[in-house]
Design an enzyme around this catalytic site. Structure first.
Site, PDB file in Angstrom:
ATOM      1  N   CYS A   1       0.852  -1.194   0.000  1.00  0.00           N
ATOM      2  CA  CYS A   1       0.000   0.000   0.000  1.00  0.00           C
ATOM      3  C   CYS A   1       0.886   1.242   0.000  1.00  0.00           C
ATOM      4  O   CYS A   1       1.834   1.337   0.768  1.00  0.00           O
ATOM      5  CB  CYS A   1      -0.943   0.092   1.188  1.00  0.00           C
ATOM      6  SG  CYS A   1      -2.211  -1.164   1.216  1.00  0.00           S
TER       7      CYS A   1
ATOM      8  N   ARG B   1       4.228  -0.524  -4.471  1.00  0.00           N
ATOM      9  CA  ARG B   1       3.835  -0.888  -3.106  1.00  0.00           C
ATOM     10  C   ARG B   1       2.499  -1.629  -3.067  1.00  0.00           C
ATOM     11  O   ARG B   1       2.074  -2.116  -2.025  1.00  0.00           O
ATOM     12  CB  ARG B   1       3.755   0.361  -2.236  1.00  0.00           C
ATOM     13  CG  ARG B   1       5.074   1.077  -2.067  1.00  0.00           C
ATOM     14  CD  ARG B   1       4.938   2.242  -1.119  1.00  0.00           C
ATOM     15  NE  ARG B   1       4.558   1.820   0.204  1.00  0.00           N
ATOM     16  CZ  ARG B   1       5.402   1.456   1.162  1.00  0.00           C
ATOM     17  NH1 ARG B   1       6.690   1.502   0.926  1.00  0.00           N
ATOM     18  NH2 ARG B   1       4.976   1.068   2.335  1.00  0.00           N
TER      19      ARG B   1
ATOM     20  N   TRP C   1      -2.620  -2.836  -1.694  1.00  0.00           N
ATOM     21  CA  TRP C   1      -2.291  -4.267  -1.726  1.00  0.00           C
ATOM     22  C   TRP C   1      -3.164  -4.869  -0.640  1.00  0.00           C
ATOM     23  O   TRP C   1      -2.945  -4.650   0.548  1.00  0.00           O
ATOM     24  CB  TRP C   1      -0.805  -4.472  -1.415  1.00  0.00           C
ATOM     25  CG  TRP C   1      -0.324  -5.880  -1.565  1.00  0.00           C
ATOM     26  CD1 TRP C   1       0.146  -6.474  -2.701  1.00  0.00           C
ATOM     27  CD2 TRP C   1      -0.218  -6.861  -0.528  1.00  0.00           C
ATOM     28  NE1 TRP C   1       0.529  -7.765  -2.438  1.00  0.00           N
ATOM     29  CE2 TRP C   1       0.315  -8.035  -1.116  1.00  0.00           C
ATOM     30  CE3 TRP C   1      -0.535  -6.891   0.826  1.00  0.00           C
ATOM     31  CZ2 TRP C   1       0.549  -9.202  -0.390  1.00  0.00           C
ATOM     32  CZ3 TRP C   1      -0.310  -8.048   1.550  1.00  0.00           C
ATOM     33  CH2 TRP C   1       0.226  -9.187   0.938  1.00  0.00           C
TER      34      TRP C   1
ATOM     35  N   ASN D   1      -1.882   2.640   5.400  1.00  0.00           N
ATOM     36  CA  ASN D   1      -1.018   1.506   5.064  1.00  0.00           C
ATOM     37  C   ASN D   1      -0.723   0.793   6.380  1.00  0.00           C
ATOM     38  O   ASN D   1      -0.234   1.410   7.316  1.00  0.00           O
ATOM     39  CB  ASN D   1       0.264   2.039   4.425  1.00  0.00           C
ATOM     40  CG  ASN D   1       1.388   1.001   4.388  1.00  0.00           C
ATOM     41  OD1 ASN D   1       2.542   1.341   4.524  1.00  0.00           O
ATOM     42  ND2 ASN D   1       1.048  -0.253   4.221  1.00  0.00           N
ATOM     43  N   GLY D   2      -1.042  -0.495   6.433  1.00  0.00           N
ATOM     44  CA  GLY D   2      -0.785  -1.252   7.664  1.00  0.00           C
ATOM     45  C   GLY D   2      -1.972  -2.143   7.993  1.00  0.00           C
ATOM     46  O   GLY D   2      -2.825  -2.405   7.129  1.00  0.00           O
TER      47      GLY D   2
ATOM     48  N   GLU E   1      17.816 -17.897  -5.963  1.00  0.00           N
ATOM     49  CA  GLU E   1      17.431 -16.561  -6.436  1.00  0.00           C
ATOM     50  C   GLU E   1      16.951 -16.626  -7.899  1.00  0.00           C
ATOM     51  O   GLU E   1      15.963 -15.987  -8.267  1.00  0.00           O
ATOM     52  CB  GLU E   1      18.621 -15.595  -6.288  1.00  0.00           C
ATOM     53  CG  GLU E   1      18.572 -14.304  -7.078  1.00  0.00           C
ATOM     54  CD  GLU E   1      17.475 -13.333  -6.658  1.00  0.00           C
ATOM     55  OE1 GLU E   1      16.738 -13.649  -5.711  1.00  0.00           O
ATOM     56  OE2 GLU E   1      17.334 -12.296  -7.319  1.00  0.00           O
TER      57      GLU E   1
ATOM     58  N   LYS F   1      13.222 -15.499  -8.988  1.00  0.00           N
ATOM     59  CA  LYS F   1      13.003 -14.429  -9.956  1.00  0.00           C
ATOM     60  C   LYS F   1      12.123 -14.934 -11.095  1.00  0.00           C
ATOM     61  O   LYS F   1      11.205 -14.258 -11.524  1.00  0.00           O
ATOM     62  CB  LYS F   1      14.365 -13.969 -10.498  1.00  0.00           C
ATOM     63  CG  LYS F   1      14.485 -12.529 -10.771  1.00  0.00           C
ATOM     64  CD  LYS F   1      14.853 -11.640  -9.619  1.00  0.00           C
ATOM     65  CE  LYS F   1      14.054 -11.805  -8.370  1.00  0.00           C
ATOM     66  NZ  LYS F   1      14.544 -10.989  -7.274  1.00  0.00           N
TER      67      LYS F   1
ATOM     68  N   GLU G   1       8.398 -15.468  -9.864  1.00  0.00           N
ATOM     69  CA  GLU G   1       7.598 -14.299  -9.498  1.00  0.00           C
ATOM     70  C   GLU G   1       7.212 -13.427 -10.679  1.00  0.00           C
ATOM     71  O   GLU G   1       6.157 -12.806 -10.657  1.00  0.00           O
ATOM     72  CB  GLU G   1       8.235 -13.482  -8.365  1.00  0.00           C
ATOM     73  CG  GLU G   1       9.536 -12.809  -8.661  1.00  0.00           C
ATOM     74  CD  GLU G   1      10.109 -12.074  -7.425  1.00  0.00           C
ATOM     75  OE1 GLU G   1       9.346 -11.634  -6.568  1.00  0.00           O
ATOM     76  OE2 GLU G   1      11.345 -11.950  -7.353  1.00  0.00           O
TER      77      GLU G   1
ATOM     78  N   HIS H   1      17.116 -36.725  -4.439  1.00  0.00           N
ATOM     79  CA  HIS H   1      16.382 -37.140  -3.246  1.00  0.00           C
ATOM     80  C   HIS H   1      14.931 -36.682  -3.313  1.00  0.00           C
ATOM     81  O   HIS H   1      14.380 -36.187  -2.339  1.00  0.00           O
ATOM     82  CB  HIS H   1      17.059 -36.572  -1.990  1.00  0.00           C
ATOM     83  CG  HIS H   1      18.468 -37.071  -1.818  1.00  0.00           C
ATOM     84  ND1 HIS H   1      18.758 -38.382  -1.550  1.00  0.00           N
ATOM     85  CD2 HIS H   1      19.660 -36.435  -1.924  1.00  0.00           C
ATOM     86  CE1 HIS H   1      20.076 -38.532  -1.475  1.00  0.00           C
ATOM     87  NE2 HIS H   1      20.650 -37.365  -1.716  1.00  0.00           N
TER      88      HIS H   1
ATOM     89  N   LYS I   1       6.280  -4.577  -3.421  1.00  0.00           N
ATOM     90  CA  LYS I   1       7.720  -4.460  -3.208  1.00  0.00           C
ATOM     91  C   LYS I   1       8.095  -4.402  -1.738  1.00  0.00           C
ATOM     92  O   LYS I   1       9.090  -4.968  -1.316  1.00  0.00           O
ATOM     93  CB  LYS I   1       8.250  -3.206  -3.910  1.00  0.00           C
ATOM     94  CG  LYS I   1       9.749  -3.080  -3.758  1.00  0.00           C
ATOM     95  CD  LYS I   1      10.372  -2.517  -4.973  1.00  0.00           C
ATOM     96  CE  LYS I   1      11.873  -2.675  -4.960  1.00  0.00           C
ATOM     97  NZ  LYS I   1      12.319  -4.049  -5.266  1.00  0.00           N
TER      98      LYS I   1
HETATM   99  C1  G6P Z   1       9.013  -8.428  -1.072  1.00  0.00           C
HETATM  100  C2  G6P Z   1       9.605  -8.068  -2.417  1.00  0.00           C
HETATM  101  C3  G6P Z   1      10.917  -8.821  -2.629  1.00  0.00           C
HETATM  102  C4  G6P Z   1      11.856  -8.548  -1.478  1.00  0.00           C
HETATM  103  C5  G6P Z   1      11.222  -8.877  -0.122  1.00  0.00           C
HETATM  104  C6  G6P Z   1      12.086  -8.402   1.035  1.00  0.00           C
HETATM  105  O1  G6P Z   1       8.585  -9.733  -1.081  1.00  0.00           O
HETATM  106  O2  G6P Z   1       8.689  -8.368  -3.458  1.00  0.00           O
HETATM  107  O3  G6P Z   1      11.514  -8.404  -3.842  1.00  0.00           O
HETATM  108  O4  G6P Z   1      13.010  -9.311  -1.635  1.00  0.00           O
HETATM  109  O5  G6P Z   1       9.963  -8.203  -0.021  1.00  0.00           O
HETATM  110  O6  G6P Z   1      12.196  -7.007   0.965  1.00  0.00           O
HETATM  111  P1  G6P Z   1      13.347  -6.163   1.647  1.00  0.00           P
HETATM  112  O7  G6P Z   1      12.974  -4.753   1.343  1.00  0.00           O
HETATM  113  O8  G6P Z   1      13.263  -6.461   3.114  1.00  0.00           O
HETATM  114  O9  G6P Z   1      14.622  -6.577   1.066  1.00  0.00           O
END
Ligand code: G6P
Length: 627
Positions: free
Chosen positions: A2, A27, A75, A101-102, A477, A481, A484, A500, A622
């Site tokens: 948000c 956000r 969000w 937001n929260g 990672e 990526k 997502e 396994h 994000k």
């Molecule tokens: C969300 C984002 C990710 C990020 C994660 C942790 O899930 O979509 O891209 O890695 O938060 O965020 P931070 O700001 O704590 O690295």
């Protein structure tokens, strides 16, 4: 998670609000809305499900002329994404509007109380209790908005950043508790927002509100109080420019940010390297003496941290424990906190789980360090020390350049704590300094090749990523990526673990991306500074390479197509795999950098091929400011 924004000044508020919302759409983007105090004194609300662009299409801006406004991009937490649940939320008369937001944890209880008093609710959100509570308090406080907001907030449990507008009030009231909120300082105008990029086009003078702050923001004044007492908060100059927060000719922020990886590495190094000395801005060595390191993080930052553990343990022989913040928060702390340096790794500095973990470590007596990309973010205010990554603003929801910048910090931490001969230390620094160039080579020379492989990968619905050692977290990672942003189901695995269980899933329809970089035999011999480590390191990386190659052969025997990430000059690998992505030679310990750049490009181009909404993947945000 948000985004909220507010404007008060002499200009038309709506275009500024819409522009600011657009800049922090990362956000949240499932619904949005605006509330404007019109020139004739009446308020006007417009909200809808969908994105800011969608909202704009059905909004006749000329009907919303006024100099005070608030906006929200959502969000969803409580209540489905819909027009009804979109913010701003209003009191019964439609005169008080709140963006939030929260999460208000005790909203159900308050809602029942308000319902009993005759208040009517139109949404399923937790937020809607706030305008009603303010309305309830206004009469008591002789229609003084600040006092009414203060009393309403005293009833709330949970996290919030809110902005309140009221008909007849020539300003805005804002408050925060555990969710980020900043004030952008202008000339006869002021801005309020969740994040700096929202205001960058207007100003780079920023005040970070602190926990429990309540602010009254008018066009030519900013009043801040905490616990009912006026407080002063420092104004900071943000070094980012608006160009940093724009696409700069790239189709997506994510692609731009991948292309900024060399710069992110360079700028991060620049902050802490002078000549041949590393200066992290505080005395790490003395603090770390005899201690172990605990690292907490979420998402992409967690995978960077897993890699960081190996980097630091390898270079400095200091034990590092890595925990997912969300798990650490509810687990027993069996270690002696005073013997630990706790580090929170977070791009945004606002991830709720990570902040909680940082606070927990602090309670247990640990020295705390925040590793973050955002100046003045919450993590920096909780931790004893802060180390900034120099990635610049990252807008794409999928983290990319911040990941490589975090790796750079781990190299610097490892080297700061390492006890090694000066010549060896200098050798490592020299190679680290060369990393921007190495990353650039992948971007310049492999992009077209990677696009070709991405077209191929895009046709599948499942994929595995495998790696070993320092490249296992890079495989994790790479898989994260891909899943997502392309919605291909992807799993990262330790190469030796595939047999396994996951082997049962391997068919010609499950491609495997294998990280097969190695330290070529003989390279250490050319670098006398590493003589003490030559035998072991060369042996270990050669073993890793051979073992992974062995795993690849097993995978091929099950019919799965294999794409390898391999070093230039490694011709052996071509005999066993279907496609090769080439990266420059590096020492094993630095190989995560070029490998990451390659995997980020692969995920991007695969998602592009599948026509996905790359910068705003479905259901994600994000900055996750709720637990
Ligand atoms: C969300 C984002 C990710 C990020 C994660 C942790 O899930 O979509 O891209 O890695 O938060 O965020 P931070 O700001 O704590 O690295």
């Amino acid at each position: 998670m948000c985004g909220i924004v507010g404007y008060v000044g002499e200009r038309e508020a709506l275009p500024i609000i819409l522009e600011s919302l657009k800049r922090i759409e990362y956000r949240g983007y499932d619904s949005c809305g605006v509330f404007v105090l019109l020139e004739d004194g009446n308020p006007k609300l417009h909200k809808d499900a969908g994105t800011i662009d969608h909202l704009k299409k059905n909004l006749s801006e000329s009907e919303y002329r006024g100099n005070v406004a608030i906006g929200h991009t959502r969000w969803a937490t409580h209540g489905e994404p819909s027009k009804r649940n979109a913010h701003p939320h209003l009191d019964g008369k439609g005169e008080i509007a709140v963006v939030h937001n929260g999460i208000i944890e005790n909203y159900q209880h308050i809602k029942e109380e308000l319902l009993n008093q005759g208040y009517e609710f139109v949404s399923e959100t937790d937020t809607e209790v706030i305008p009603h509570l303010i309305n309830l308090s206004l009469k008591k406080f002789n229609w003084q908005l600040k006092e009414a907001v203060r009393e309403a907030l005293a009833r709330l449990k949970g996290s919030y950043a809110i902005i309140v507008a009221e008909k007849g009030f020539e300003g805005l009231v804002a408050a925060r508790n555990e969710s980020p909120l900043i004030i952008g300082v202008g000339d006869r105008e002021n801005f309020i927002a969740s994040d700096v990029p929202a205001v960058l086009e207007q100003t780079n003078r920023v005040i970070y509100l602190e926990e429990g702050d309540l602010a009254v923001v008018k066009k030519d004044s900013i009043y801040i109080e905490n616990g009912g007492v006026e407080v002063r908060r420092e104004e900071r100059l943000i070094p980012w420019t608006i160009e940093d927060a724009e696409k700069g000719g790239y189709e997506h922020f994510m692609l731009k940010e991948i292309h900024e990886e060399p710069r992110a590495i360079m700028d991060t190094l620049r902050g802490y390297l002078a000549e041949d000395r590393i200066n992290l801005g505080f005395e790490l060595e003395g603090n770390a003496k005899g201690k172990s390191i605990l690292m907490v993080a979420c998402g992409t930052s967690y995978y960077a941290t897993l890699c960081g553990k190996q980097i630091i343990e390898n270079l400095a022989r200091v034990p590092v424990q890595v925990e997912l913040a969300s798990e650490f928060n509810y687990s027993d702390f069996v270690l002696d906190g005073t013997n630990i340096i706790a580090m929170a790794i977070t791009q945004s500095g606002e991830t709720a789980d990570t902040l909680m973990a940082l606070k927990k470590a602090k309670r247990y007596g640990s020295k705390t360090v925040a590793i973050t990309n955002v100046l003045g973010s919450s993590a920096t205010r909780i931790a004893d020390e802060t180390i900034y990554t120099g990635a610049g603003p990252e807008i794409g929801v999928a983290a990319t350049k911040s990941f490589v910048a975090q790796l750079v910090i781990f190299y610097l931490l490892g080297l700061s704590l390492a006890k090694m001969p000066e010549s060896e230390f200098r050798g490592y620094l020299e190679e680290l300094r060369g990393m921007p160039k190495i990353a650039q080579i992948v971007l310049d020379e492999e992009d077209t090749n990677i696009q070709r492989h991405a077209r191929y990968l895009s046709k599948y619905e499942h994929a595995f990523f495998v790696g070993r050692g320092v490249n296992l977290p890079i495989a994790l990672e790479g898989a994260l990526k891909l899943k997502e942003i392309s919605y291909i189901h992807a799993e990262g695995y330790a190469a030796g673990e595939l047999k396994h269980g996951p082997f049962a899933l391997l068919t010609e329809d499950t491609p495997v991306v294998a990280i097969l970089t190695r330290q070529p035999l003989g390279k250490f011999d050319q670098q006398p500074f590493k003589k003490s480590l030559i035998k072991n390191a060369t042996q270990a990386s050669q073993n890793i390479y051979e073992k992974t190659l062995g795993n690849v052969k097993e995978i091929k025997a099950r019919g799965s197509p294999v794409i390898a990430i391999a070093e230039e000059g490694d011709e052996e690998v071509e005999k066993y795999v279907d496609a090769v992505i080439r990266v420059p030679e590096t020492s094993t310990i630095f190989s995560p950098i070029p490998n990451t750049v390659a995997l980020h490009l692969l995920a991007y181009w695969t998602a592009k091929e599948r026509g996905c909404e790359i910068d705003k993947p479905r259901n994600l945000a994000k900055s996750v400011t709720v637990e």
